[in-house]
Design a protein around this motif. Sequence first.
Motif, PDB file in Angstrom:
ATOM      1  N   SER A  40       0.828  -1.212   0.000  1.00 38.33           N
ATOM      2  CA  SER A  40       0.000   0.000   0.000  1.00 38.33           C
ATOM      3  C   SER A  40       0.859   1.257   0.000  1.00 38.33           C
ATOM      4  CB  SER A  40      -0.941   0.000   1.206  1.00 38.33           C
ATOM      5  OG  SER A  40      -0.220   0.159   2.414  1.00 38.33           O
ATOM      6  N   GLU A  41       2.036   1.174   0.591  1.00 36.83           N
ATOM      7  CA  GLU A  41       2.936   2.326   0.622  1.00 36.83           C
ATOM      8  C   GLU A  41       3.510   2.621  -0.762  1.00 36.83           C
ATOM      9  OE1 GLU A  41       5.798   1.234   3.521  1.00 36.83           O
ATOM     10  OE2 GLU A  41       4.432   1.479   5.232  1.00 36.83           O
ATOM     11  N   ALA A  42       3.552   1.605  -1.614  1.00 37.64           N
ATOM     12  CA  ALA A  42       4.108   1.785  -2.961  1.00 37.64           C
ATOM     13  C   ALA A  42       3.137   2.507  -3.880  1.00 37.64           C
ATOM     14  CB  ALA A  42       4.469   0.429  -3.553  1.00 37.64           C
ATOM     15  N   ASN A  43       1.841   2.384  -3.607  1.00 33.88           N
ATOM     16  CA  ASN A  43       0.806   3.051  -4.419  1.00 33.88           C
ATOM     17  C   ASN A  43       0.809   2.617  -5.885  1.00 33.88           C
ATOM     18  OD1 ASN A  43      -0.342   4.665  -2.351  1.00 33.88           O
ATOM     19  ND2 ASN A  43       1.355   6.104  -2.512  1.00 33.88           N
ATOM     20  N   ILE A  44       1.321   1.424  -6.135  1.00 35.14           N
ATOM     21  CA  ILE A  44       1.314   0.880  -7.501  1.00 35.14           C
ATOM     22  C   ILE A  44       0.799  -0.554  -7.430  1.00 35.14           C
ATOM     23  CG2 ILE A  44       2.674   0.338  -9.559  1.00 35.14           C
ATOM     24  CD1 ILE A  44       4.762   2.324  -8.569  1.00 35.14           C
ATOM     25  N   PRO A  45      -0.200  -0.914  -8.206  1.00 35.00           N
ATOM     26  CA  PRO A  45      -0.676  -2.299  -8.213  1.00 35.00           C
ATOM     27  C   PRO A  45       0.442  -3.232  -8.667  1.00 35.00           C
ATOM     28  CG  PRO A  45      -2.229  -0.843  -9.334  1.00 35.00           C
ATOM     29  CD  PRO A  45      -0.985  -0.046  -9.103  1.00 35.00           C
ATOM     30  N   PRO A  46       0.591  -4.396  -8.037  1.00 33.57           N
ATOM     31  CA  PRO A  46       1.679  -5.327  -8.392  1.00 33.57           C
ATOM     32  C   PRO A  46       1.715  -5.685  -9.877  1.00 33.57           C
ATOM     33  CG  PRO A  46       0.641  -6.002  -6.358  1.00 33.57           C
ATOM     34  CD  PRO A  46      -0.177  -4.872  -6.886  1.00 33.57           C
ATOM     35  N   ASP A  47       0.538  -5.794 -10.507  1.00 36.77           N
ATOM     36  CA  ASP A  47       0.540  -6.190 -11.922  1.00 36.77           C
ATOM     37  C   ASP A  47       1.035  -5.063 -12.834  1.00 36.77           C
ATOM     38  OD1 ASP A  47      -1.602  -4.553 -11.563  1.00 36.77           O
ATOM     39  OD2 ASP A  47      -3.118  -5.972 -12.282  1.00 36.77           O
ATOM     40  N   ARG A  48       1.244  -3.871 -12.276  1.00 36.30           N
ATOM     41  CA  ARG A  48       1.783  -2.767 -13.064  1.00 36.30           C
ATOM     42  C   ARG A  48       3.210  -2.414 -12.658  1.00 36.30           C
ATOM     43  NH1 ARG A  48      -2.300   2.103 -12.774  1.00 36.30           N
ATOM     44  NH2 ARG A  48      -0.580   3.019 -13.958  1.00 36.30           N
ATOM     45  N   MET A  49       3.756  -3.166 -11.708  1.00 39.02           N
ATOM     46  CA  MET A  49       5.110  -2.890 -11.227  1.00 39.02           C
ATOM     47  C   MET A  49       6.156  -3.416 -12.204  1.00 39.02           C
ATOM     48  SD  MET A  49       5.084  -3.655  -7.137  1.00 39.02           S
ATOM     49  CE  MET A  49       4.210  -2.590  -5.988  1.00 39.02           C
ATOM     50  N   SER A  50       7.236  -2.670 -12.303  1.00 42.65           N
ATOM     51  CA  SER A  50       8.389  -3.152 -13.051  1.00 42.65           C
ATOM     52  C   SER A  50       9.175  -4.115 -12.175  1.00 42.65           C
ATOM     53  CB  SER A  50       9.276  -1.967 -13.450  1.00 42.65           C
ATOM     54  OG  SER A  50       9.827  -1.364 -12.288  1.00 42.65           O
ATOM     55  N   ALA A  51      10.155  -4.792 -12.779  1.00 44.05           N
ATOM     56  CA  ALA A  51      10.991  -5.726 -12.014  1.00 44.05           C
ATOM     57  C   ALA A  51      11.725  -4.998 -10.897  1.00 44.05           C
ATOM     58  CB  ALA A  51      11.981  -6.420 -12.952  1.00 44.05           C
ATOM     59  N   ASP A  52      12.239  -3.799 -11.192  1.00 43.51           N
ATOM     60  CA  ASP A  52      12.969  -3.041 -10.163  1.00 43.51           C
ATOM     61  C   ASP A  52      12.058  -2.652  -9.007  1.00 43.51           C
ATOM     62  OD1 ASP A  52      15.339  -3.216 -11.528  1.00 43.51           O
ATOM     63  OD2 ASP A  52      15.150  -1.249 -12.496  1.00 43.51           O
ATOM     64  N   GLU A  53      10.809  -2.317  -9.325  1.00 40.21           N
ATOM     65  CA  GLU A  53       9.861  -1.948  -8.265  1.00 40.21           C
ATOM     66  C   GLU A  53       9.505  -3.145  -7.404  1.00 40.21           C
ATOM     67  OE1 GLU A  53       7.579   1.796 -10.480  1.00 40.21           O
ATOM     68  OE2 GLU A  53       6.960  -0.277 -10.867  1.00 40.21           O
ATOM     69  N   LYS A  54       9.405  -4.305  -8.024  1.00 40.05           N
ATOM     70  CA  LYS A  54       9.134  -5.517  -7.237  1.00 40.05           C
ATOM     71  C   LYS A  54      10.348  -5.884  -6.376  1.00 40.05           C
ATOM     72  CE  LYS A  54       5.578  -7.534 -10.206  1.00 40.05           C
ATOM     73  NZ  LYS A  54       5.102  -8.690 -10.971  1.00 40.05           N
ATOM     74  N   ILE A  55      11.545  -5.684  -6.908  1.00 40.24           N
ATOM     75  CA  ILE A  55      12.754  -5.939  -6.119  1.00 40.24           C
ATOM     76  C   ILE A  55      12.781  -5.035  -4.895  1.00 40.24           C
ATOM     77  CG2 ILE A  55      15.271  -5.668  -6.112  1.00 40.24           C
ATOM     78  CD1 ILE A  55      15.243  -6.637  -9.037  1.00 40.24           C
TER      79      ILE A  55
END
Length: 242
Positions: A173-188
């Motif tokens: 929730s702190e990221a404010n980006i849905p996981p299916d729209r995250m880049s690899a770096d954001e998921k890392i």
Amino acid sequence: MRNNIPSQLQPYIPLVEFLGSVMGNQCEVVLHNVRNIENSIVAIKNGHISNRKIGGSLTDLALKILKNKSYVEKDYLINYSGKTQDGKIVRSSTYFIKDEIGNVVGMLCFNMDLSIMVETRNLLDSLINATHKVPSNGLDLNGKTPSDIGNPIEDLHTSIEDLTTSIILNTLSEANIPPDRMSADEKIEIVKQLNEKGVFLIKGAVSEVSVHLKTSEATVYRYLNKIDTKQQNDRVSTELPL
């Protein structure tokens, strides 16, 4: 003296004793005859609160009300703050007693002594919001204040599964980006934050993280290895002489 009291106030005199007894000794009940400003108090119960007695005068607020005629369209004034001569804080209310043509002839006033309540509130506040300097052998919370009840630093869960899910969802929730729209770096970065929070110390956490990040367990393990490698390289670089 009672003969000099307006007839409209006569029925209120025994009421002062009754109300003061019902409300208890923390509530002062006062009846004022506003036609005798200097000696307006004609009845009082629990006068120890303000140390006033029969024959006492009107208050500054009562004088202002009389001067401004603010009683004309109103019947009472409630829940305002006052202070006694010796510093007690009181919550006050006043009922305007009027004659047949609407002129005020008296005021029935209630003054609730809040001193004990204020002291109790301050004591509770000091216990709830107490700030303590962290001793040299105590654990620092990275600048967070342990006493900030509006920003709790610990969640108390009934199961390890709930704890795992809560940490993952809060981090996402702190990221404010849905996981299916995250880049690899954001998921890392999410995996890195979860790792710092100790999530991967929990058995089965990799599987649950992979579900929430919408990726595979193998990918989560790969992210963890990448994070670990970078941290090791960073440590080596800081240890090298300049």
